[in-house]
Write an enzyme that holds these catalytic residues in place. Structure first.
Site, PDB file in Angstrom:
ATOM      1  N   SER A 131      43.508  37.865  41.691  1.00 47.70           N
ATOM      2  CA  SER A 131      43.117  37.074  42.851  1.00 47.70           C
ATOM      3  C   SER A 131      43.628  35.661  42.636  1.00 47.70           C
ATOM      4  O   SER A 131      43.960  35.278  41.502  1.00 47.70           O
ATOM      5  CB  SER A 131      41.589  37.064  42.968  1.00 47.70           C
ATOM      6  OG  SER A 131      41.128  36.042  43.839  1.00 47.70           O
ATOM      7  N   TYR A 144      32.943  36.409  39.294  1.00 47.47           N
ATOM      8  CA  TYR A 144      34.227  36.862  39.822  1.00 47.47           C
ATOM      9  C   TYR A 144      35.377  36.073  39.201  1.00 47.47           C
ATOM     10  O   TYR A 144      36.375  36.636  38.752  1.00 47.47           O
ATOM     11  CB  TYR A 144      34.227  36.707  41.347  1.00 47.47           C
ATOM     12  CG  TYR A 144      35.391  37.360  42.049  1.00 47.47           C
ATOM     13  CD1 TYR A 144      35.336  38.696  42.429  1.00 47.47           C
ATOM     14  CD2 TYR A 144      36.542  36.632  42.372  1.00 47.47           C
ATOM     15  CE1 TYR A 144      36.398  39.295  43.092  1.00 47.47           C
ATOM     16  CE2 TYR A 144      37.602  37.221  43.024  1.00 47.47           C
ATOM     17  CZ  TYR A 144      37.525  38.558  43.387  1.00 47.47           C
ATOM     18  OH  TYR A 144      38.574  39.145  44.045  1.00 47.47           O
TER      19      TYR A 144
END
Length: 249
Positions: A131, A144
């Site tokens: 990401s 995350y």
């Protein structure tokens, strides 16, 4: 479309929806036999029927079962992921462990299980769906961001160890992608930022991006397919941003 992946077997985690499903379609269209690994067995079966693949109903949080696993795939796409939005002081430790387990420990165990087959055949493609948060941080995403930063390191170590065996390992780093995972964040983002849900896209998700739209799953899948191909044999240890310019700042 050129069948550049004929004879290759691809395993895609979280393959029943979002980026995983788009990647399954892209790899199958290029001739790969795809295995769709997902906790949602029904959705995985439906997609497998569509693309002529097979399924693996698996809960990747059950890491004990992955520790003794042996995989015979040529292409491994570590895609499965979840999200939790919360300040650090309110972040439940169990939720933190869950995210890191699914998005870092499970990929490690799957790579570990796949490398012997790849090494024996002097070919392997490991593609880790990271990401922009693998290279940038955002508030309220401690688990995350931690997991994705760790995945970046794991991918690079895999690249260094796998190079002499014909195995490449790379990360793809999208911004916000039009998936259920992103859509499900809107309410939580609105809550922690104290804004209406209708303002989350413009005021939170796309503020750092020069291109003011969500990434489409098919755009990410096109990069997955290229990294899986013979054309990408000299690409390893890399992180490919697809974030509309977010990381250019």
């Amino acid at each position: 479309m050129e069948n550049t992946l004929n004879g290759r077997k691809a395993l895609i985690t979280g393959g029943a929806g979002g980026i995983g499903a788009a990647s399954a379609r892209a790899l199958a269209a290029r001739g790969a036999k795809v295995v769709i690994a997902d906790v949602d067995a029904a959705a995985a079966e439906a997609l497998a029927d569509e693309v002529g693949g097979t399924t693996w109903a698996v809960d990747l949080l059950d890491v004990d079962s992955l520790a003794t696993l042996s995989l015979d795939c040529d292409i491994l796409v570590n895609n499965a992921g979840i999200q939790r939005i919360s300040s650090i002081e309110d972040f439940e430790p169990a939720d933190f462990r869950r995210l890191v387990t699914l998005m870092l420990e499970a990929p490690f165990l799957l790579i570990r299980a796949a490398l012997p087959h790849m090494y024996a055949n002097n070919f392997g493609r490991i593609i880790n769906l990271s990401s922009v948060h693998g290279i940038r941080a955002s508030p309220f995403k401690s688990a995350y961001v931690s997991a994705k930063h760790g995945l970046e390191g794991l991918s690079k170590v895999t690249a260094l160890e796998g190079g002499e065996h014909g195995v490449t390992s790379n990360c793809i780093n999208p911004g916000y992608v039009r998936t259920p995972l992103v859509e499900s964040q809107i309410a939580d983002q609105a809550k922690v930022h104290g804004i209406p849900e209708s303002e989350v896209l413009a005021k939170v998700m796309l503020t750092e991006s020069a291109v003011k739209r969500l990434v489409e799953p098919e755009e990410v899948a096109s990069l997955v397919a290229w990294l899986a191909s013979d054309h990408a044999g000299m690409v390893t240890g890399a992180s490919y941003t697809m974030d509309g310019g977010w990381s250019a700042r």
